[in-house]
Design an enzyme around this catalytic site. Structure first.
Site: not given
Ligand code: 5GP
Ligand code: ZN
Length: 115
Positions: A100, A93, A7, A46, A4, A102
């Site tokens: 997480h 999405g 993680c 997690h 992950c 945002h």
């Molecule tokens: P999701 O689309 O799953 O809601 O959001 C995942 C978020 O994680 C995206 O906004 C993406 O830019 C961010 N993200 C993906 N990989 C990384 C990473 O390695 N580091 C950081 N800081 N953010 C990441």
């Molecule tokens: Zn995780």
């Protein structure tokens, strides 16, 4: 959880720009910001997604909102306003399968889906 991404960020195996950390919660800057301020707030435990939330996790989710407001106060957008988004599952999405939140701020946010 093995493999992950978030993680690995929690364990420090992948670097991140941290903005808040305690024993249960980590917040760091999104690598691809969708607003001038784009922070991800995650539980260190997690949990795949909101859909996998268990009864015993509910207090932790409440704490996450408290941490979001603490960050908002520290970074001076508590009064200006902000948006909190949780993408859940394929239709929602979600790309990273570690729950997480945002947190978007720093400008008047367009693209409202609801309201
Ligand atoms: P999701 O689309 O799953 O809601 O959001 C995942 C978020 O994680 C995206 O906004 C993406 O830019 C961010 N993200 C993906 N990989 C990384 C990473 O390695 N580091 C950081 N800081 N953010 C990441
Ligand atoms: Zn995780």
């Amino acid at each position: 959880m093995e493999g992950c991404l978030f993680c690995k960020i929690i364990k420090g195996e992948i670097p991140s720009d941290k903005v808040y950390e305690d024993d249960e919660i980590l917040a760091f800057k999104d690598i691809k910001p969708a607003a001038p301020i784009h922070i991800l707030v995650i539980p260190k435990k997690h949990i795949d997604s909101l859909a996998q939330l268990e009864k015993q996790d509910e207090a932790l989710i409440g704490r996450i909102y408290g941490v979001i407001n603490k960050i908002a106060e520290e970074q001076d957008f508590l009064d200006k306003g902000y948006r909190v988004i949780v993408n859940c599952g394929k239709d929602g999405g979600q790309e990273v399968m570690h729950l997480h939140f945002h947190v978007l701020a720093g400008k008047e946010l367009g693209g409202k889906i609801v309201g």
